[in-house]
Motif scaffolding. Structure first.
Motif, PDB file in Angstrom:
ATOM      1  N   MET A  92      10.521 -17.343  93.277  1.00 48.33           N
ATOM      2  CA  MET A  92       9.591 -18.389  93.656  1.00 48.33           C
ATOM      3  C   MET A  92       9.447 -19.356  92.481  1.00 48.33           C
ATOM      4  N   SER A  93       9.555 -20.626  92.748  1.00 44.95           N
ATOM      5  CA  SER A  93       9.426 -21.613  91.685  1.00 44.95           C
ATOM      6  C   SER A  93       8.014 -22.188  91.661  1.00 44.95           C
ATOM      7  N   ILE A  94       7.688 -22.795  90.551  1.00 43.63           N
ATOM      8  CA  ILE A  94       6.385 -23.433  90.397  1.00 43.63           C
ATOM      9  C   ILE A  94       6.406 -24.760  91.130  1.00 43.63           C
ATOM     10  N   GLN A  95       5.402 -24.994  91.958  1.00 43.88           N
ATOM     11  CA  GLN A  95       5.318 -26.221  92.726  1.00 43.88           C
ATOM     12  C   GLN A  95       4.223 -27.122  92.161  1.00 43.88           C
ATOM     13  N   ARG A  96       4.466 -28.421  92.152  1.00 43.20           N
ATOM     14  CA  ARG A  96       3.491 -29.396  91.679  1.00 43.20           C
ATOM     15  C   ARG A  96       2.349 -29.511  92.694  1.00 43.20           C
ATOM     16  N   LEU A  97       1.106 -29.497  92.196  1.00 44.90           N
ATOM     17  CA  LEU A  97      -0.052 -29.666  93.064  1.00 44.90           C
ATOM     18  C   LEU A  97      -0.235 -31.144  93.398  1.00 44.90           C
TER      19      LEU A  97
ATOM     20  N   GLU B 112      11.950 -26.930  85.935  1.00 46.49           N
ATOM     21  CA  GLU B 112      10.729 -26.808  86.735  1.00 46.49           C
ATOM     22  C   GLU B 112       9.753 -27.960  86.454  1.00 46.49           C
ATOM     23  N   PHE B 113       9.942 -28.658  85.347  1.00 48.64           N
ATOM     24  CA  PHE B 113       9.033 -29.736  84.975  1.00 48.64           C
ATOM     25  C   PHE B 113       9.563 -31.112  85.366  1.00 48.64           C
ATOM     26  N   LEU B 114      10.760 -31.170  85.976  1.00 46.62           N
ATOM     27  CA  LEU B 114      11.324 -32.454  86.377  1.00 46.62           C
ATOM     28  C   LEU B 114      10.599 -32.968  87.624  1.00 46.62           C
ATOM     29  N   PRO B 115      10.432 -34.278  87.721  1.00 49.78           N
ATOM     30  CA  PRO B 115       9.788 -34.835  88.929  1.00 49.78           C
ATOM     31  C   PRO B 115      10.631 -34.536  90.167  1.00 49.78           C
ATOM     32  N   ASP B 116       9.968 -34.402  91.290  1.00 51.70           N
ATOM     33  CA  ASP B 116      10.693 -34.175  92.544  1.00 51.70           C
ATOM     34  C   ASP B 116      11.518 -35.411  92.885  1.00 51.70           C
TER      35      ASP B 116
END
Length: 71
Positions: free
Chosen positions: A1-6, A66-70
């Motif tokens: 599971m990856s970290i998702q931006r809120l 994981e920190f790159l913008p979508d």
């Protein structure tokens, strides 16, 4: 599971349930995080004069992607 931006509306409503009462507690928390990430080497520098610290480790951590913008 990856970290998702809120979503921005949710992020501004978040508050931490933890409080840091001292520099020693901050260092201990960062050390625990390093060990949880599987670190076998941890370097800690504490500067009580300015109330700062640096904790570096070789743990797995969160991949930079994981920190790159979508896209």
């Amino acid at each position: 599971m990856s970290i998702q931006r809120l979503p921005g509306t949710a992020a501004v409503q978040l508050k931490s349930s933890a409080s840091v009462a001292s520099l020693n507690e901050a260092v201990l928390g960062l050390l625990r995080n390093a060990l949880d990430a599987g670190a076998s080497r941890v370097t800690i520098q504490v500067n009580y004069d300015v109330g700062g610290c640096v904790v570096e480790d070789n743990g797995s951590g969160i991949p930079p992607a994981e920190f790159l913008p979508d896209c």
